[in-house]
Design a protein around this motif. Structure first.
Motif, PDB file in Angstrom:
ATOM      1  N   GLY A  44      42.376 -24.812  35.320  1.00 31.44           N
ATOM      2  CA  GLY A  44      43.708 -25.067  34.786  1.00 31.44           C
ATOM      3  C   GLY A  44      44.598 -23.851  34.771  1.00 31.44           C
ATOM      4  O   GLY A  44      45.819 -23.971  34.621  1.00 31.44           O
ATOM      5  N   GLN A  45      44.007 -22.656  34.942  1.00 37.27           N
ATOM      6  CA  GLN A  45      44.792 -21.429  35.012  1.00 37.27           C
ATOM      7  C   GLN A  45      45.248 -21.199  36.457  1.00 37.27           C
ATOM      8  O   GLN A  45      44.594 -21.637  37.411  1.00 37.27           O
ATOM      9  CB  GLN A  45      43.965 -20.233  34.540  1.00 37.27           C
ATOM     10  CG  GLN A  45      43.441 -20.369  33.118  1.00 37.27           C
ATOM     11  CD  GLN A  45      44.534 -20.203  32.075  1.00 37.27           C
ATOM     12  OE1 GLN A  45      45.199 -19.177  32.029  1.00 37.27           O
ATOM     13  NE2 GLN A  45      44.722 -21.207  31.240  1.00 37.27           N
ATOM     14  N   ALA A 140      57.080 -19.689  35.786  1.00 32.85           N
ATOM     15  CA  ALA A 140      56.401 -20.553  34.826  1.00 32.85           C
ATOM     16  C   ALA A 140      55.148 -21.192  35.407  1.00 32.85           C
ATOM     17  O   ALA A 140      54.301 -21.704  34.666  1.00 32.85           O
ATOM     18  CB  ALA A 140      57.358 -21.646  34.335  1.00 32.85           C
ATOM     19  N   ASP A 141      55.000 -21.136  36.725  1.00 31.80           N
ATOM     20  CA  ASP A 141      53.861 -21.778  37.379  1.00 31.80           C
ATOM     21  C   ASP A 141      52.589 -20.946  37.335  1.00 31.80           C
ATOM     22  O   ASP A 141      51.522 -21.440  37.700  1.00 31.80           O
ATOM     23  CB  ASP A 141      54.186 -22.074  38.855  1.00 31.80           C
ATOM     24  CG  ASP A 141      55.237 -23.152  39.022  1.00 31.80           C
ATOM     25  OD1 ASP A 141      55.452 -23.936  38.078  1.00 31.80           O
ATOM     26  OD2 ASP A 141      55.850 -23.215  40.112  1.00 31.80           O
ATOM     27  N   TYR A 142      52.678 -19.685  36.882  1.00 27.85           N
ATOM     28  CA  TYR A 142      51.527 -18.793  37.024  1.00 27.85           C
ATOM     29  C   TYR A 142      51.176 -18.068  35.731  1.00 27.85           C
ATOM     30  O   TYR A 142      52.043 -17.611  34.998  1.00 27.85           O
ATOM     31  CB  TYR A 142      51.801 -17.768  38.132  1.00 27.85           C
ATOM     32  CG  TYR A 142      52.061 -18.444  39.465  1.00 27.85           C
ATOM     33  CD1 TYR A 142      51.019 -18.972  40.214  1.00 27.85           C
ATOM     34  CD2 TYR A 142      53.365 -18.593  39.943  1.00 27.85           C
ATOM     35  CE1 TYR A 142      51.263 -19.626  41.416  1.00 27.85           C
ATOM     36  CE2 TYR A 142      53.618 -19.233  41.146  1.00 27.85           C
ATOM     37  CZ  TYR A 142      52.554 -19.757  41.872  1.00 27.85           C
ATOM     38  OH  TYR A 142      52.806 -20.415  43.053  1.00 27.85           O
ATOM     39  N   GLU A 174      57.819 -16.437  27.981  1.00 23.87           N
ATOM     40  CA  GLU A 174      57.152 -16.807  26.734  1.00 23.87           C
ATOM     41  C   GLU A 174      55.645 -16.983  26.901  1.00 23.87           C
ATOM     42  O   GLU A 174      54.876 -16.748  25.961  1.00 23.87           O
ATOM     43  CB  GLU A 174      57.765 -18.096  26.172  1.00 23.87           C
ATOM     44  CG  GLU A 174      59.187 -17.928  25.649  1.00 23.87           C
ATOM     45  CD  GLU A 174      59.702 -19.194  24.984  1.00 23.87           C
ATOM     46  OE1 GLU A 174      58.914 -20.164  24.856  1.00 23.87           O
ATOM     47  OE2 GLU A 174      60.877 -19.212  24.589  1.00 23.87           O
ATOM     48  N   HIS A 175      55.191 -17.390  28.089  1.00 22.95           N
ATOM     49  CA  HIS A 175      53.755 -17.611  28.249  1.00 22.95           C
ATOM     50  C   HIS A 175      52.996 -16.322  28.571  1.00 22.95           C
ATOM     51  O   HIS A 175      51.784 -16.348  28.778  1.00 22.95           O
ATOM     52  CB  HIS A 175      53.479 -18.675  29.318  1.00 22.95           C
ATOM     53  CG  HIS A 175      53.822 -18.275  30.726  1.00 22.95           C
ATOM     54  ND1 HIS A 175      55.110 -17.997  31.142  1.00 22.95           N
ATOM     55  CD2 HIS A 175      53.045 -18.107  31.828  1.00 22.95           C
ATOM     56  CE1 HIS A 175      55.098 -17.700  32.429  1.00 22.95           C
ATOM     57  NE2 HIS A 175      53.854 -17.752  32.871  1.00 22.95           N
ATOM     58  N   THR A 176      53.674 -15.180  28.569  1.00 27.01           N
ATOM     59  CA  THR A 176      53.097 -13.841  28.700  1.00 27.01           C
ATOM     60  C   THR A 176      51.993 -13.744  29.765  1.00 27.01           C
ATOM     61  O   THR A 176      50.826 -13.493  29.443  1.00 27.01           O
ATOM     62  CB  THR A 176      52.550 -13.324  27.355  1.00 27.01           C
ATOM     63  OG1 THR A 176      51.535 -14.226  26.889  1.00 27.01           O
ATOM     64  CG2 THR A 176      53.656 -13.201  26.332  1.00 27.01           C
ATOM     65  N   PRO A 177      52.335 -13.948  31.028  1.00 27.87           N
ATOM     66  CA  PRO A 177      51.331 -13.829  32.084  1.00 27.87           C
ATOM     67  C   PRO A 177      50.809 -12.401  32.218  1.00 27.87           C
ATOM     68  O   PRO A 177      51.433 -11.446  31.741  1.00 27.87           O
ATOM     69  CB  PRO A 177      52.090 -14.264  33.339  1.00 27.87           C
ATOM     70  CG  PRO A 177      53.525 -13.970  33.029  1.00 27.87           C
ATOM     71  CD  PRO A 177      53.679 -14.258  31.567  1.00 27.87           C
TER      72      PRO A 177
END
Length: 285
Positions: A44-45, A140-142, A174-177
């Motif tokens: 899922g990552q 946002a995809d990664y 926001e998702h801090t990759p």
């Protein structure tokens, strides 16, 4: 004649054994060292591996030179580390389209098992032949951005405003990759900016290929050198040395645990593993 034939056969056997033993000898000296692998389940990552689009080793201002590009193992090792952990992995390059691969990557003495796996993997080969252009990437995809190195990277990673903007926006997302890079790959971070406009790397612990290694290999005509450029933007540059730095290895995790960088081609495995360990720890929170 019989003795001559036996002598020739013996010399051929010795030469064949030498060819077979050379990779093991180089590994014992430090080239592509073994790293104790841990198995991860990161289903899922998603990861994006970014490469150069420059395929000629030429002095600035000239167009002719030896073929170059991404150093294969710096792309293939992290790719298979991520894939084997269940991640979805895409390939992007500065311009998109076919990724140039340095042909020296596939020399028997330095080719890695991941390189051999790539050469028998039509799915991965198709991704490399049709890499995504940087401008088409949706951050946002990664969950992870990994920048591979190679001599080609010295020409375009640090001079791409689009890549600098991509890293800047992804860092502030926001998702801090996470971010990883090896060898010349960290050049892809030098144009990135923090929210206040300062260099994103300022004060941050990183590594990349040393000036000493570049000089030892005799390829100093490339326009950017990671040690020089990382220091120029204020990074806290770290490295290790050896009798020849091509046999050295060093991996750095920054204090924020957002960037994991490897000094050179020897660091692909360890860098990928440490990135995945951080991702796994996050998913367990």
């Amino acid at each position: 004649m019989k003795r001559i034939a036996i002598a020739i056969l013996s010399l051929g056997t010795i030469a064949a054994l030498a060819v077979m033993m050379l990779p093991l000898l180089l590994q014992s000296l430090g080239l592509h060292p073994n790293y104790p692998s841990k198995s991860f389940d990161l289903t899922g990552q998603t990861a994006l591996i970014i490469t150069t689009s420059h395929g000629v080793l030429n002095p600035p201002g000239e167009t002719d030179g030896e073929p170059t590009g991404v150093f294969s193992s710096e792309m293939t090792i992290p790719y298979y580390e991520f894939i084997d952990a269940g991640m979805t992995v895409d390939i992007a390059s500065i311009q998109g389209g076919p990724v140039p691969i340095d042909p020296s990557s596939f020399r028997p003495a330095i080719k890695t098992p991941s390189d051999s796996r790539f050469l028998a993997d039509p799915v991965f080969q198709d991704k490399v032949a049709q890499s995504l252009p940087i401008e088409a990437i949706n951050i946002a995809d990664y969950d992870l951005f990994f920048i591979a190195g190679g001599w080609g990277a010295a020409y375009d990673l640090g001079d791409s405003p689009a890549l600098g903007e991509l890293i800047s926006q992804a860092y502030q997302a926001e998702h801090t990759p996470l971010f990883g890079a090896v060898c010349h790959g960290p050049l892809g971070f030098i144009q990135a900016r923090a929210a206040d406009g300062s260099a994103l790397l300022k004060g941050r612990r990183l590594t990349g290929v040393t000036n000493k290694q570049v000089e030892e290999l005799g390829i100093v005509m490339t326009p950017r050198h990671p040690e020089t450029e990382l220091k120029r933007v204020g990074a806290r540059y770290e490295s290790r040395t050896a009798f020849r730095d091509i046999f050295a290895n060093h991996v750095v995790i920054d204090d924020e645990q957002r960037f994991v960088t490897g000094q050179n081609q020897n660091a692909g495995h360890e860098t990928a593993q440490k990135l995945m360990a951080i991702l796994e720890a996050r998913t367990g929170e």
